[in-house]
Design an enzyme around this catalytic site. Structure first.
Site, PDB file in Angstrom:
ATOM      1  N   ARG A  12       0.844  -1.211   0.000  1.00  0.00           N
ATOM      2  CA  ARG A  12       0.000   0.000   0.000  1.00  0.00           C
ATOM      3  C   ARG A  12       0.871   1.250   0.000  1.00  0.00           C
ATOM      4  O   ARG A  12       2.048   1.196   0.335  1.00  0.00           O
ATOM      5  CB  ARG A  12      -0.885   0.032   1.260  1.00  0.00           C
ATOM      6  CG  ARG A  12      -1.926  -1.068   1.263  1.00  0.00           C
ATOM      7  CD  ARG A  12      -2.906  -0.912   2.390  1.00  0.00           C
ATOM      8  NE  ARG A  12      -2.311  -1.156   3.691  1.00  0.00           N
ATOM      9  CZ  ARG A  12      -2.649  -0.487   4.802  1.00  0.00           C
ATOM     10  NH1 ARG A  12      -3.557   0.454   4.774  1.00  0.00           N
ATOM     11  NH2 ARG A  12      -2.063  -0.772   5.949  1.00  0.00           N
ATOM     12  N   ILE A  14       3.192   4.423  -0.288  1.00  0.00           N
ATOM     13  CA  ILE A  14       4.490   4.644  -0.934  1.00  0.00           C
ATOM     14  C   ILE A  14       5.135   3.310  -1.297  1.00  0.00           C
ATOM     15  O   ILE A  14       5.729   3.168  -2.361  1.00  0.00           O
ATOM     16  CB  ILE A  14       5.413   5.465   0.007  1.00  0.00           C
ATOM     17  CG1 ILE A  14       4.890   6.902   0.134  1.00  0.00           C
ATOM     18  CG2 ILE A  14       6.844   5.464  -0.489  1.00  0.00           C
ATOM     19  CD1 ILE A  14       5.657   7.764   1.145  1.00  0.00           C
ATOM     20  N   ASN A  82      10.662   0.271   4.129  1.00  0.00           N
ATOM     21  CA  ASN A  82       9.611   1.277   3.930  1.00  0.00           C
ATOM     22  C   ASN A  82       8.503   1.189   4.973  1.00  0.00           C
ATOM     23  O   ASN A  82       7.815   2.176   5.236  1.00  0.00           O
ATOM     24  CB  ASN A  82       9.021   1.095   2.523  1.00  0.00           C
ATOM     25  CG  ASN A  82       7.700   1.799   2.362  1.00  0.00           C
ATOM     26  OD1 ASN A  82       7.657   3.023   2.209  1.00  0.00           O
ATOM     27  ND2 ASN A  82       6.603   1.053   2.433  1.00  0.00           N
ATOM     28  N   GLY A  84       5.987   1.449   7.772  1.00  0.00           N
ATOM     29  CA  GLY A  84       5.889   2.470   8.824  1.00  0.00           C
ATOM     30  C   GLY A  84       4.447   2.723   9.208  1.00  0.00           C
ATOM     31  O   GLY A  84       3.529   2.540   8.407  1.00  0.00           O
ATOM     32  N   GLN A 141       7.773  17.131  14.581  1.00  0.00           N
ATOM     33  CA  GLN A 141       6.379  17.480  14.260  1.00  0.00           C
ATOM     34  C   GLN A 141       5.547  17.379  15.517  1.00  0.00           C
ATOM     35  O   GLN A 141       5.634  16.380  16.254  1.00  0.00           O
ATOM     36  CB  GLN A 141       5.834  16.539  13.175  1.00  0.00           C
ATOM     37  CG  GLN A 141       4.339  16.636  12.915  1.00  0.00           C
ATOM     38  CD  GLN A 141       3.888  18.012  12.428  1.00  0.00           C
ATOM     39  OE1 GLN A 141       4.640  18.753  11.808  1.00  0.00           O
ATOM     40  NE2 GLN A 141       2.669  18.384  12.747  1.00  0.00           N
ATOM     41  N   TYR A 147       7.092   9.044  16.305  1.00  0.00           N
ATOM     42  CA  TYR A 147       7.403   8.939  14.868  1.00  0.00           C
ATOM     43  C   TYR A 147       8.677   9.720  14.526  1.00  0.00           C
ATOM     44  O   TYR A 147       9.545   9.241  13.797  1.00  0.00           O
ATOM     45  CB  TYR A 147       6.199   9.462  14.089  1.00  0.00           C
ATOM     46  CG  TYR A 147       6.237   9.272  12.597  1.00  0.00           C
ATOM     47  CD1 TYR A 147       5.735   8.106  12.013  1.00  0.00           C
ATOM     48  CD2 TYR A 147       6.739  10.263  11.751  1.00  0.00           C
ATOM     49  CE1 TYR A 147       5.736   7.942  10.636  1.00  0.00           C
ATOM     50  CE2 TYR A 147       6.742  10.102  10.372  1.00  0.00           C
ATOM     51  CZ  TYR A 147       6.234   8.941   9.830  1.00  0.00           C
ATOM     52  OH  TYR A 147       6.231   8.783   8.456  1.00  0.00           O
ATOM     53  N   TYR A 179       5.066  15.413   2.895  1.00  0.00           N
ATOM     54  CA  TYR A 179       3.673  14.945   3.000  1.00  0.00           C
ATOM     55  C   TYR A 179       3.204  14.440   1.635  1.00  0.00           C
ATOM     56  O   TYR A 179       3.106  15.196   0.671  1.00  0.00           O
ATOM     57  CB  TYR A 179       2.770  16.065   3.541  1.00  0.00           C
ATOM     58  CG  TYR A 179       2.920  16.195   5.043  1.00  0.00           C
ATOM     59  CD1 TYR A 179       4.075  16.759   5.598  1.00  0.00           C
ATOM     60  CD2 TYR A 179       1.957  15.699   5.916  1.00  0.00           C
ATOM     61  CE1 TYR A 179       4.238  16.843   6.972  1.00  0.00           C
ATOM     62  CE2 TYR A 179       2.120  15.785   7.294  1.00  0.00           C
ATOM     63  CZ  TYR A 179       3.258  16.359   7.811  1.00  0.00           C
ATOM     64  OH  TYR A 179       3.425  16.432   9.171  1.00  0.00           O
TER      65      TYR A 179
HETATM   66  N1  CAA Z   1       2.019  23.639  16.524  1.00  0.00           N
HETATM   67  C1  CAA Z   1       1.579  24.271  17.616  1.00  0.00           C
HETATM   68  N2  CAA Z   1       0.406  24.002  18.189  1.00  0.00           N
HETATM   69  C2  CAA Z   1      -0.358  23.071  17.617  1.00  0.00           C
HETATM   70  C3  CAA Z   1       0.036  22.369  16.462  1.00  0.00           C
HETATM   71  C4  CAA Z   1       1.284  22.695  15.898  1.00  0.00           C
HETATM   72  N3  CAA Z   1       1.741  22.095  14.787  1.00  0.00           N
HETATM   73  N4  CAA Z   1      -0.926  21.500  16.133  1.00  0.00           N
HETATM   74  C5  CAA Z   1      -1.897  21.635  17.052  1.00  0.00           C
HETATM   75  N5  CAA Z   1      -1.564  22.592  17.929  1.00  0.00           N
HETATM   76  C6  CAA Z   1      -2.351  23.079  19.057  1.00  0.00           C
HETATM   77  C7  CAA Z   1      -3.765  23.343  18.622  1.00  0.00           C
HETATM   78  O1  CAA Z   1      -3.864  24.621  18.051  1.00  0.00           O
HETATM   79  C8  CAA Z   1      -4.501  23.220  19.918  1.00  0.00           C
HETATM   80  O2  CAA Z   1      -4.334  24.389  20.683  1.00  0.00           O
HETATM   81  P1  CAA Z   1      -5.597  25.103  21.355  1.00  0.00           P
HETATM   82  O3  CAA Z   1      -6.206  24.062  22.252  1.00  0.00           O
HETATM   83  O4  CAA Z   1      -4.985  26.255  22.100  1.00  0.00           O
HETATM   84  O5  CAA Z   1      -6.475  25.492  20.219  1.00  0.00           O
HETATM   85  C9  CAA Z   1      -3.750  22.130  20.665  1.00  0.00           C
HETATM   86  O6  CAA Z   1      -2.469  22.053  20.039  1.00  0.00           O
HETATM   87  C10 CAA Z   1      -4.415  20.793  20.566  1.00  0.00           C
HETATM   88  O7  CAA Z   1      -4.588  20.475  19.186  1.00  0.00           O
HETATM   89  P2  CAA Z   1      -5.570  19.362  18.715  1.00  0.00           P
HETATM   90  O8  CAA Z   1      -6.973  19.785  18.990  1.00  0.00           O
HETATM   91  O9  CAA Z   1      -5.254  18.956  17.308  1.00  0.00           O
HETATM   92  O10 CAA Z   1      -5.201  18.206  19.765  1.00  0.00           O
HETATM   93  P3  CAA Z   1      -5.521  16.694  19.704  1.00  0.00           P
HETATM   94  O11 CAA Z   1      -5.006  16.117  20.967  1.00  0.00           O
HETATM   95  O12 CAA Z   1      -6.932  16.459  19.297  1.00  0.00           O
HETATM   96  O13 CAA Z   1      -4.626  16.177  18.480  1.00  0.00           O
HETATM   97  C11 CAA Z   1      -2.703  15.685  17.258  1.00  0.00           C
HETATM   98  C12 CAA Z   1      -3.250  16.365  18.499  1.00  0.00           C
HETATM   99  C13 CAA Z   1      -3.014  14.202  17.294  1.00  0.00           C
HETATM  100  C14 CAA Z   1      -1.195  15.886  17.287  1.00  0.00           C
HETATM  101  C15 CAA Z   1      -3.315  16.327  15.986  1.00  0.00           C
HETATM  102  O14 CAA Z   1      -3.087  17.708  16.020  1.00  0.00           O
HETATM  103  C16 CAA Z   1      -2.711  15.752  14.720  1.00  0.00           C
HETATM  104  O15 CAA Z   1      -3.080  14.689  14.253  1.00  0.00           O
HETATM  105  N6  CAA Z   1      -1.750  16.480  14.137  1.00  0.00           N
HETATM  106  C17 CAA Z   1      -1.089  16.026  12.902  1.00  0.00           C
HETATM  107  C18 CAA Z   1       0.226  15.401  13.234  1.00  0.00           C
HETATM  108  C19 CAA Z   1       0.926  15.112  11.929  1.00  0.00           C
HETATM  109  O16 CAA Z   1       1.324  15.989  11.170  1.00  0.00           O
HETATM  110  N7  CAA Z   1       1.114  13.835  11.611  1.00  0.00           N
HETATM  111  C20 CAA Z   1       1.725  13.485  10.385  1.00  0.00           C
HETATM  112  C21 CAA Z   1       1.149  12.187   9.919  1.00  0.00           C
HETATM  113  S1  CAA Z   1       1.677  11.773   8.275  1.00  0.00           S
HETATM  114  C22 CAA Z   1       3.258  11.329   8.460  1.00  0.00           C
HETATM  115  O17 CAA Z   1       3.800  11.234   9.520  1.00  0.00           O
HETATM  116  C23 CAA Z   1       3.975  11.004   7.182  1.00  0.00           C
HETATM  117  C24 CAA Z   1       5.246  11.745   7.080  1.00  0.00           C
HETATM  118  O18 CAA Z   1       6.309  11.136   7.214  1.00  0.00           O
HETATM  119  C25 CAA Z   1       5.218  13.173   6.728  1.00  0.00           C
END
Ligand code: CAA
Length: 240
Positions: A12, A14, A82, A84, A141, A147, A179
Site C-alpha cells: 500500500r 508509498i 519502507n 511504517g 512534528q 514517529y 507529505y
Molecule cells: N504547533 C503548535 N500548536 C499546535 C500544532 C502545531 N503544529 N498543532 C496543534 N496545535 C495546538 C492546537 O492549536 C490546539 O491548541 P488550542 O487548544 O490552544 O487550540 C492544541 O495544540 C491541541 O490540538 P488538537 O486539537 O489537534 O489536539 P488533539 O489532541 O486532538 O490532536 C494531534 C493532536 C493528534 C497531534 C493532531 O493535532 C494531529 O493529528 N496532528 C497532525 C500530526 C501530523 O502531522 N502527523 C503526520 C502524519 S503523516 C506522516 O507522519 C507522514 C510523514 O512522514 C510526513
C-alpha cells in the site's frame, strides 16, 4: 540477471509505488506486509508481485522470512525499509504502546531486516539498502515524538551502516519524504492538513511515485558512489 528486491510495507501507499517502479526498472520484487490481507491480495492481482506476511518489528520473524524468501527466490540484493505506521498524539496523552509500536515498526524493523540480509550482501560484495525516513524525522512534528524519534533514528542508522557497507559495495541511503498523498497523510485531521499544505512551497501534497523514482535511482547499479546520503523529497517544505 534481474536483481531481487524486497520492499517492506510494499502493498500500500508509498511501498506499493516503490514495488511498481522497481518492477518497471527490471527487478524481481517481493512485497512484505503485516496485516491487511485484502489489500495484499488486490496488490498482487494488480502487480503480479508476490507477498510475504510477517511483522517487521519481530526480529525472529524477519530472520525466518528472509531465509524463506532466499530459499524460494534467491539472494536479496536490494532491501527497501519502507514499512511504517503513525500513532500520533501529544506527549501528555501518548501511551507507552503508541510509543513502542512506532519504534518497533518504524525503527527496530530496519535493524531486524538489515541484520537478516547483511551477511549475504557482504559475501556477494553487493547490496543496495534504501531506508524511508521522513521530513518529520528531520524537522520534528507536533504530536509525533514517537514517529519523529523513529524516523530521526533511521537517518543515523543509515549513516552508520553506510560506513560499514562501503568497502563491500553495499550502499545505504535514506529518502526523507514530505507529505505524500497516501492513506497515512489523509488520516491527519483536515484542518491540520490544510495548514501543513499551506507551508509546502510547491503548493501540493507529493505523489507516491515521486518517492518511488528516487528509490529506484538509489537502488540502481548507477548509484554506487552515493552512500550515507539522505534525499529529501518534500516540495521544498524543509531544506535540510
Ligand atoms: N504547533 C503548535 N500548536 C499546535 C500544532 C502545531 N503544529 N498543532 C496543534 N496545535 C495546538 C492546537 O492549536 C490546539 O491548541 P488550542 O487548544 O490552544 O487550540 C492544541 O495544540 C491541541 O490540538 P488538537 O486539537 O489537534 O489536539 P488533539 O489532541 O486532538 O490532536 C494531534 C493532536 C493528534 C497531534 C493532531 O493535532 C494531529 O493529528 N496532528 C497532525 C500530526 C501530523 O502531522 N502527523 C503526520 C502524519 S503523516 C506522516 O507522519 C507522514 C510523514 O512522514 C510526513
Amino acid at each position: 540477471m534481474a536483481r531481487l528486491a524486497v520492499v517492506t510495507g510494499g502493498t500500500r501507499g508509498i511501498g506499493e509505488a516503490i514495488c511498481f517502479a522497481l518492477k518497471d526498472a527490471g527487478c524481481n520484487v517481493i512485497a512484505t506486509y503485516a496485516g491487511n490481507d485484502e489489500a495484499a491480495k488486490l496488490f498482487t492481482e494488480r502487480s503480479g508481485v508476490p507477498t510475504y506476511k510477517f511483522d517487521v518489528g519481530d526480529f525472529d520473524a524477519c530472520q525466518e522470512t528472509v531465509r524463506q524468501i532466499e530459499n524460494d527466490l534467491g539472494s536479496i540484493e536490494i532491501l527497501i525499509n519502507n514499512a511504517g505506521i503513525t500513532r500520533d498524539g501529544t506527549m501528555h496523552k501518548m501511551t507507552f504502546e503508541q510509543w513502542d509500536q512506532v519504534i518497533q515498526t518504524n525503527l527496530a524493523s530496519c535493524f531486524n531486516m538489515c541484520r537478516a540480509v547483511i551477511d549475504g550482501m557482504r559475501e556477494r560484495n553487493f547490496g543496495r539498502i534504501v531506508n524511508i525516513g521522513s521530513i518529520n524525522g528531520q524537522a520534528g512534528q507536533y504530536g509525533q515524538v514517537n514517529y519523529a524519534a523513529a524516523k530521526s533514528g533511521i537517518h543515523g542508522f543509515t549513516k552508520a551502516l553506510a560506513q560499514e557497507g562501503a568497502a563491500k559495495n553495499i550502499t545505504v541511503n535514506a529518502i526523507a519524504p514530505g507529505y505524500i498523498a497516501t492513506e497515512m497523510v489523509r488520516a491527519v485531521p483536515e484542518n491540520v492538513l490544510e495548514k501543513i499544505v499551506a507551508k509546502i512551497p510547491v503548493g501540493r501534497l507529493g505523489e507516491a511515485d515521486e518517492i518511488a523514482r528516487g528509490v529506484v535511482f538509489l537502488a540502481s547499479d548507477d548509484a554506487g558512489f552515493i552512500t550515507g546520503s539522505t534525499l529529501s523529497i518534500n516540495g521544498g517544505q524543509h531544506m535540510y
